[in-house]
Design a protein around this motif. Structure first.
Motif, PDB file in Angstrom:
ATOM      1  N   ASP A  94       0.817  -1.217   0.000  1.00  0.00           N
ATOM      2  CA  ASP A  94       0.000   0.000   0.000  1.00  0.00           C
ATOM      3  C   ASP A  94       0.850   1.265   0.000  1.00  0.00           C
ATOM      4  OD1 ASP A  94      -2.349  -1.419  -0.053  1.00  0.00           O
ATOM      5  OD2 ASP A  94      -2.694  -1.318   2.111  1.00  0.00           O
ATOM      6  N   ARG A 127      -5.137  -2.351  -9.861  1.00  0.00           N
ATOM      7  CA  ARG A 127      -6.329  -2.122  -9.039  1.00  0.00           C
ATOM      8  C   ARG A 127      -7.400  -1.489  -9.918  1.00  0.00           C
ATOM      9  NH1 ARG A 127      -4.044   0.447  -3.296  1.00  0.00           N
ATOM     10  NH2 ARG A 127      -3.090  -1.469  -2.503  1.00  0.00           N
ATOM     11  N   GLU A 128      -8.042  -2.287 -10.750  1.00  0.00           N
ATOM     12  CA  GLU A 128      -8.943  -1.748 -11.764  1.00  0.00           C
ATOM     13  C   GLU A 128     -10.175  -1.074 -11.173  1.00  0.00           C
ATOM     14  OE1 GLU A 128     -10.743  -4.651 -14.297  1.00  0.00           O
ATOM     15  OE2 GLU A 128     -10.637  -6.225 -12.771  1.00  0.00           O
ATOM     16  N   ASP A 130     -10.122   0.909  -8.444  1.00  0.00           N
ATOM     17  CA  ASP A 130      -9.679   1.987  -7.550  1.00  0.00           C
ATOM     18  C   ASP A 130     -10.368   3.286  -7.976  1.00  0.00           C
ATOM     19  OD1 ASP A 130      -8.245   4.111  -6.298  1.00  0.00           O
ATOM     20  OD2 ASP A 130      -6.541   2.763  -6.000  1.00  0.00           O
TER      21      ASP A 130
END
Length: 349
Positions: A94, A127-128, A130
């Motif tokens: 992250d 991260r499609e 996001d």
């Protein structure tokens, strides 16, 4: 493979590298504490000391990038953030996504919209869904003149969180900033019409405020102000702003003072109260409000409170006091170029 493009897409192994197993050292910890306190020059000294003493380079350069970004030195910010990402080849986590968000912001501030967009492309490849990356890529596309791609990204962001009204308001603001306010207003109105049964009074007040329905906004926000579980500070700030938009400064002052009589630790409300008092011509009252706000010690708000207090002294004609305070202000915030120019003006009075 560093800094290469593969098939027209920024290589994920380059942009989204990880910092591995990190143990922050004393200087790194000190640097991030300075950032929390908005002490960016001190933060940079701590991070440089961290590098000099062999502490984790990935974290130290990340911190330097954030400090430069907050000091409006965007080229240095981008340079340090890139160096942070290149410092280690650990597993992406992250924090690495977070560093890339900062890097994309630096490129955006530099007007390098394609570079910023490429970073969001890389984030979304991993991260499609996001929503923040979709929203921010949309802002990049608007800035670059690609309205249709921006609208598509905004639609994808809203699809992920159809009841995130703060996101919808940000999309409205972005569209309005780049000349598409009517389109943004339609999005706001559709959100209100389709979701009012799910919205809190505060959310209804927010959307009504940006739609320009000030009387409706005021009613919703007054209802929200009396709700036990509703956080009061944002309600009070927006309720006061609604009154100010209508020129009802006495009502706004009453809203701010009532809140502060019950909860006197909000630097934001003191600041807004002071600004409202300036508009009323009550400069002494404004100065007192800014002083009370500064006494709270809310570091992120101190800069605004200090410069607004100086402004109030100027309006009063107390130029010597304002000039002396400006000298102190610039010792703390030397990167404020607007204040530097204002100081030149004060020195001639």
């Amino acid at each position: 493979m560093k800094y290469r493009f593969v098939a027209g897409v920024l290589a994920l192994s380059t942009v989204l590298t990880g910092c591995g197993s990190i143990t922050a050292g004393r200087n790194v910890n000190s640097g991030f504490t300075h950032i929390e306190n908005c002490e960016y020059a001190d933060a940079l000294e701590s991070f440089q000391a961290a590098l000099d003493s062999g502490e984790d380079e990935c974290l130290a350069r990340r911190g330097m990038g954030i400090a430069y970004l907050n000091s409006f030195e965007y080229e240095q910010a981008a340079e340090q953030l890139l160096a942070s990402l290149a410092a280690d080849e650990g597993i992406v986590d992250d924090m690495d996504f977070d560093t890339n968000y900062y890097l994309a912001e630096a490129y955006m501030k530099l007007g390098e919209y394609n570079k910023s967009k490429e970073i969001y492309d890389a984030i979304l490849a991993l991260r499609e869904k996001d929503k923040d990356a979709h929203y921010l890529r949309g802002v990049c596309e608007l800035a670059a003149g690609d309205h249709d791609s921006a609208y598509s990204d905004f639609a994808k962001a809203m699809k992920q969180s159809p009841r995130d009204y703060s996101l919808i308001i940000r999309i409205y603001k972005a569209l309005a900033e780049y000349g598409y306010e009517e389109e943004g207003t339609t999005i706001l109105q559709n959100a209100f019409d389709g979701g009012s049964e799910y919205m809190s009074n505060y959310e209804k007040g927010q959307v009504s405020f940006y739609l320009g329905n000030n009387a409706e906004a005021q009613n919703f926000l007054e209802a929200a102000r009396s709700e036990r579980d509703q956080e009061k500070e944002p309600v009070v700030l927006l309720l006061g702003a609604t009154a100010e938009k209508q020129g009802d400064y006495n009502y706004a002052v009453s809203v701010y003072k009532t809140y502060l009589s019950e909860k006197s630790d909000s630097a934001k409300v003191y600041n807004q109260l002071g600004m409202c008092q300036i508009r009323q011509g009550d400069y002494e009252g404004a100065i007192e409000s800014f002083k009370e706000g500064l006494n709270i010690g809310d570091k992120p708000m101190n800069q605004a409170l200090m410069i607004n207090q100086i402004t109030a002294y100027e309006y009063m004609g107390e130029f010597q006091v304002a000039s002396s305070m400006m000298d102190e202000y610039l010792k703390i915030y030397p990167e404020d170029s607007n204040a530097v120019r204002e100081n030149v003006f004060l020195s001639t009075r």
